[in-house]
Design an enzyme around this catalytic site. Sequence first.
Site, PDB file in Angstrom:
ATOM      1  NE  ARG A  73      10.432 -15.345  13.484  1.00 42.52           N
ATOM      2  CZ  ARG A  73      10.071 -16.568  13.084  1.00 42.52           C
ATOM      3  NH1 ARG A  73      10.245 -16.928  11.827  1.00 42.52           N
ATOM      4  NH2 ARG A  73       9.526 -17.420  13.925  1.00 42.52           N
TER       5      ARG A  73
ATOM      6  CB  ALA B  54     -21.695  20.415 -15.752  1.00 42.34           C
TER       7      ALA B  54
END
Length: 455
Positions: free
Chosen positions: A15, A378
């Site tokens: 199942r 950055a």
Amino acid sequence: MKLGVVILAAGQGSRMKSAIPKVLHPIAGKPMLAHVIETARKLNPDNIVVVYGHGGELVREQMASADVEWALQEQQLGTGHAVEQAMPLLGSVDRILVLYADVPLIRHETLLRLIESSADTNLGMLTVELDNPTGYGRIVRDEEGAVSQIVEQKDASAAEFAIHEVNVGIMLINRERLATWIERLDDNNAQGEFYLTDIISMAVKQGAVISTVSPDDLFEVAGVNDRVQLAELERELQSVGAQELMRNGVTVIDPARIDIRGNASVSQDVTLDVNVILEGDVELGEGVRVGANSILRNCKVAAGTVIKEMCVIEDAIIGESCQIGPFARIRPGTELAPGCHIGNFVEIKNAQVARDSKVNHLSYVGDATVGESVNIGAGTITCNYDGAYKHRTVIGDHVFVGSDTQLVAPVTVESGATIGAGSTITADVKENALALSRTKQRSVMNWKRPQKDKG
Ligand code: UD1
Ligand code: CA
């Protein structure tokens, strides 16, 4: 008294509708079978035998590191037949505890109670009262309330069918007796199987007393037959885990939205926001805060560090009082010293960053050694890969790396150096030097932009 444990794991589990054997399906990141073995181990048994069958090779392969004996049950002829396969491997134990691999959340405290309660009997078992006993073997008791037999639902009379006390399958049985009972089992029943449960009436006929014990929580004896039940038990276990954290001084913003898949060691005053996942071995020091939707896998985070929303941290060591994220990815081999700041859209891999350094925006720092109080602007990228090999970038203390810099490894930037924004650094930079590698700006006066033809 010596204890042997038999874990039944031969069932097909059809199942589940899965190519993977049922007992390998995970709960809290670990196969069901592994949970049961772990619980059994806590009882200090003399040995543990796992009865396997369908898909057995995969089960043995995946559980190779578990120190257990394996008994093959080629055909699933019933629970009695399954236990019989394990008997020769059990050695000279006095009692045998039967567990199911698809009943994964049984607590070892409950098993200890079963063991204690049946110290003077030849047979002890776990039973529960269920509102809906469908599918379970019913416990039949006599007028005095003593157990007289177990009747499987398919073999039950109308009166037996109506009984709500059921067998959960977990039993503790005297080994010598079991051997004689198992020999006498037959498959004359509705399912044509050798039922382990038939030993109950045999025992009763021999005058044996049968002791029963019930678990504190129903989920302990709940079996998994399909993925709905698997998910239900996952939530039960997570809920128990969250409660344990909260009782130990951890703030869990929503205990229904946290997942611990492994061994989390979480200190006092840690706050875990919603949808945090802790996987593998995770250690969080005092006062650590983890923001919503962050995933931490095999890592240590020291006290006072804040991990903001949406971070993924894996195989890393994070020092005290760091700030990470939101949206940061910390990959394996990263070590951050105290006081570092790693900001949004930053990826760090296999890099050691010394204290108080900052990589705040949109950068990739990989295979690097970064000194103290370094500021990485950055959009900085360590170009660590030449297509064949990985190379290291070494950055000294107090270096300032301007935005949009590429550091082409192998390269060393000595302490105190400054790198102008927009530079591509291909050669080492000396202590306290300024390195710039961008073309000089030029201006064309009164520049006319191209315009679209109006005709
Ligand atoms: C069994 C019990 C039933 C109990 C129920 C609890 C018997 C005859 N019945 O029924 O009283 O209420 O469990 O869930 O014992 N297994 C093997 N080999 C086999 C058959 C089963 O290893 O040949 C394993 C399965 O993988 C599973 C466990 O034994 O882990 C139970 O088997 P299952 O078929 O689910 O038994 P039930 O019919 O549910
Ligand atoms: Ca079952």
